[in-house]
Design a protein around this motif. Sequence first.
Motif, mmCIF file in Angstrom:
data_model
loop_
_atom_site.group_PDB
_atom_site.id
_atom_site.type_symbol
_atom_site.label_atom_id
_atom_site.label_comp_id
_atom_site.label_asym_id
_atom_site.label_seq_id
_atom_site.Cartn_x
_atom_site.Cartn_y
_atom_site.Cartn_z
ATOM 1 N N LEU A 7 -16.019 29.372 68.784
ATOM 2 C CA LEU A 7 -17.074 28.947 69.711
ATOM 3 C C LEU A 7 -18.021 30.118 69.908
ATOM 4 O O LEU A 7 -17.548 31.246 70.039
ATOM 5 C CB LEU A 7 -16.510 28.553 71.079
ATOM 6 C CG LEU A 7 -15.950 27.148 71.292
ATOM 7 C CD1 LEU A 7 -15.444 27.021 72.729
ATOM 8 C CD2 LEU A 7 -16.959 26.069 70.995
ATOM 9 N N ARG A 12 -20.347 22.569 67.764
ATOM 10 C CA ARG A 12 -20.127 22.465 69.219
ATOM 11 C C ARG A 12 -20.364 23.809 69.865
ATOM 12 O O ARG A 12 -19.915 24.838 69.373
ATOM 13 C CB ARG A 12 -18.712 21.979 69.523
ATOM 14 C CG ARG A 12 -18.373 21.946 71.012
ATOM 15 C CD ARG A 12 -17.284 20.979 71.306
ATOM 16 N NE ARG A 12 -17.719 19.616 71.011
ATOM 17 C CZ ARG A 12 -18.425 18.853 71.870
ATOM 18 N NH1 ARG A 12 -18.754 19.312 73.063
ATOM 19 N NH2 ARG A 12 -18.789 17.640 71.536
ATOM 20 N N VAL A 15 -16.761 23.914 75.288
ATOM 21 C CA VAL A 15 -15.674 23.013 75.666
ATOM 22 C C VAL A 15 -15.497 23.221 77.162
ATOM 23 O O VAL A 15 -14.983 24.255 77.602
ATOM 24 C CB VAL A 15 -14.375 23.315 74.910
ATOM 25 C CG1 VAL A 15 -13.244 22.433 75.436
ATOM 26 C CG2 VAL A 15 -14.557 23.118 73.411
ATOM 27 N N GLU A 172 -12.910 17.589 78.798
ATOM 28 C CA GLU A 172 -12.840 17.686 77.347
ATOM 29 C C GLU A 172 -11.907 18.842 77.028
ATOM 30 O O GLU A 172 -11.738 19.753 77.845
ATOM 31 C CB GLU A 172 -14.223 17.899 76.732
ATOM 32 C CG GLU A 172 -15.014 19.049 77.301
ATOM 33 C CD GLU A 172 -16.444 19.100 76.763
ATOM 34 O OE1 GLU A 172 -16.795 18.290 75.884
ATOM 35 O OE2 GLU A 172 -17.210 19.959 77.242
ATOM 36 N N HIS A 173 -11.272 18.811 75.852
ATOM 37 C CA HIS A 173 -10.258 19.797 75.521
ATOM 38 C C HIS A 173 -10.467 20.361 74.117
ATOM 39 O O HIS A 173 -10.918 19.652 73.216
ATOM 40 C CB HIS A 173 -8.851 19.177 75.608
ATOM 41 C CG HIS A 173 -8.430 18.806 76.988
ATOM 42 N ND1 HIS A 173 -8.681 17.565 77.529
ATOM 43 C CD2 HIS A 173 -7.798 19.528 77.956
ATOM 44 C CE1 HIS A 173 -8.211 17.525 78.775
ATOM 45 N NE2 HIS A 173 -7.668 18.703 79.051
ATOM 46 N N GLY A 174 -10.113 21.632 73.976
ATOM 47 C CA GLY A 174 -10.090 22.274 72.682
ATOM 48 C C GLY A 174 -8.733 22.921 72.472
ATOM 49 O O GLY A 174 -8.148 23.475 73.413
ATOM 50 N N MET A 194 -10.052 25.093 65.543
ATOM 51 C CA MET A 194 -10.026 24.536 66.889
ATOM 52 C C MET A 194 -10.237 23.036 66.797
ATOM 53 O O MET A 194 -11.194 22.572 66.174
ATOM 54 C CB MET A 194 -11.098 25.163 67.779
ATOM 55 C CG MET A 194 -11.113 24.585 69.199
ATOM 56 S SD MET A 194 -12.403 25.271 70.269
ATOM 57 C CE MET A 194 -11.674 26.854 70.685
ATOM 58 N N TYR A 196 -10.897 19.376 68.828
ATOM 59 C CA TYR A 196 -11.641 18.962 70.013
ATOM 60 C C TYR A 196 -11.297 17.518 70.373
ATOM 61 O O TYR A 196 -11.218 16.649 69.509
ATOM 62 C CB TYR A 196 -13.144 19.073 69.768
ATOM 63 C CG TYR A 196 -13.977 18.497 70.887
ATOM 64 C CD1 TYR A 196 -14.512 17.205 70.800
ATOM 65 C CD2 TYR A 196 -14.181 19.216 72.057
ATOM 66 C CE1 TYR A 196 -15.262 16.669 71.834
ATOM 67 C CE2 TYR A 196 -14.920 18.686 73.098
ATOM 68 C CZ TYR A 196 -15.454 17.409 72.982
ATOM 69 O OH TYR A 196 -16.172 16.869 74.015
ATOM 70 N N SER A 198 -12.660 14.619 73.253
ATOM 71 C CA SER A 198 -13.650 14.309 74.276
ATOM 72 C C SER A 198 -12.977 13.737 75.519
ATOM 73 O O SER A 198 -11.803 13.337 75.486
ATOM 74 C CB SER A 198 -14.672 13.317 73.721
ATOM 75 O OG SER A 198 -14.018 12.144 73.287
ATOM 76 N N THR A 284 -25.002 20.731 73.472
ATOM 77 C CA THR A 284 -23.766 20.208 72.905
ATOM 78 C C THR A 284 -24.040 18.813 72.365
ATOM 79 O O THR A 284 -24.608 17.968 73.066
ATOM 80 C CB THR A 284 -22.668 20.159 73.976
ATOM 81 O OG1 THR A 284 -22.401 21.486 74.409
ATOM 82 C CG2 THR A 284 -21.388 19.545 73.416
ATOM 83 N N ASP A 287 -20.475 13.181 72.023
ATOM 84 C CA ASP A 287 -19.112 12.997 71.537
ATOM 85 C C ASP A 287 -18.959 11.617 70.906
ATOM 86 O O ASP A 287 -19.630 10.666 71.279
ATOM 87 C CB ASP A 287 -18.110 13.139 72.700
ATOM 88 C CG ASP A 287 -18.237 14.480 73.389
ATOM 89 O OD1 ASP A 287 -18.463 15.469 72.680
ATOM 90 O OD2 ASP A 287 -18.102 14.516 74.622
#
Length: 295
Positions: A7, A12, A15, A172-174, A194, A196, A198, A284, A287
């Motif tokens: 990141l 993206r 996150v 949201e998660h990474g 990584m 991802y 949503s 960003t 999603d």
Amino acid sequence: MTVRRTLPQRARSLVGAWCFADHYGPDDITDTGGMDVPPHPHTGLQTVSWLFAGEIEHRDSSGVHAMVRPGELNLMTGGYGVAHSEVSTRGTSSLHGVQLWVALPDHARHRPRDFTHHVPSAVHLGGSTARVLLGTLAGHTSPVITHTPLLGAELVLAPHAELTLDVAADFEHGVLVDLGPVLLDGTELVRAEMGYLSPGADRLTVANPGDRPARVLLLGGTPFTEPVLMWWNFVGRSHEEIAGFREEWEAASERFGRVEGYRGQVQRLPAPPMPTVHLKPRLTPPDHGDPSAWG
């Protein structure tokens, strides 16, 4: 040192409020000298340092002198402005960890510089363990203060273990893989990738298909809706603001203070020239609801 940036990327930029992730090592630094970053500035962010191996000496313009060690969270707030140095210690032969940044929202991005040290306990989840750096996971809440809803946790999965976790549906998660491969809701991720997810799901599943332990960092947060402009070590909102931060750093402004005790030859890391193009905030992309991976 080998550094892998997951990141920001073209795919993206954020996150949640997590806006930067560097994953480095493991590297044998016996001969190279390892990490030696002279005093440099930050604005509008919090830095999160997390090591898997080695030791780093931290000094900052708040007067903090601390050691970054495996399993210990060091969080530095550089809202209005801070400067710090990072140097691997003489006894360190292997260096391995992550450096993360959290973008601060408008109501907190000009707050005074600060520093927090926290040693999260291991949470045992069957054959796996979790350490909650920030936020809440598996019934455990970190005491560390954040300024937007966030989650940060280290997960170590036993061989062939599968871990299903309750998570906030509005996050949201990474998932950043340090030791892999792992499966994130069935999608394979290899080391330094990584994955991802949503917002929308209240559970996620991480599985280790291998014969050795796997290790990941789980990052999450509510989508960050404010404009974020990142350049060099600054997080701001506009080209003009970033240019002003640079001018103040070059002029040794009191905005950033002074780092005492750094023993390197370069006492202030010079800022690079501003780009010739007008900088614009990062956006960003929308999603699509499916797990995705990048590395």
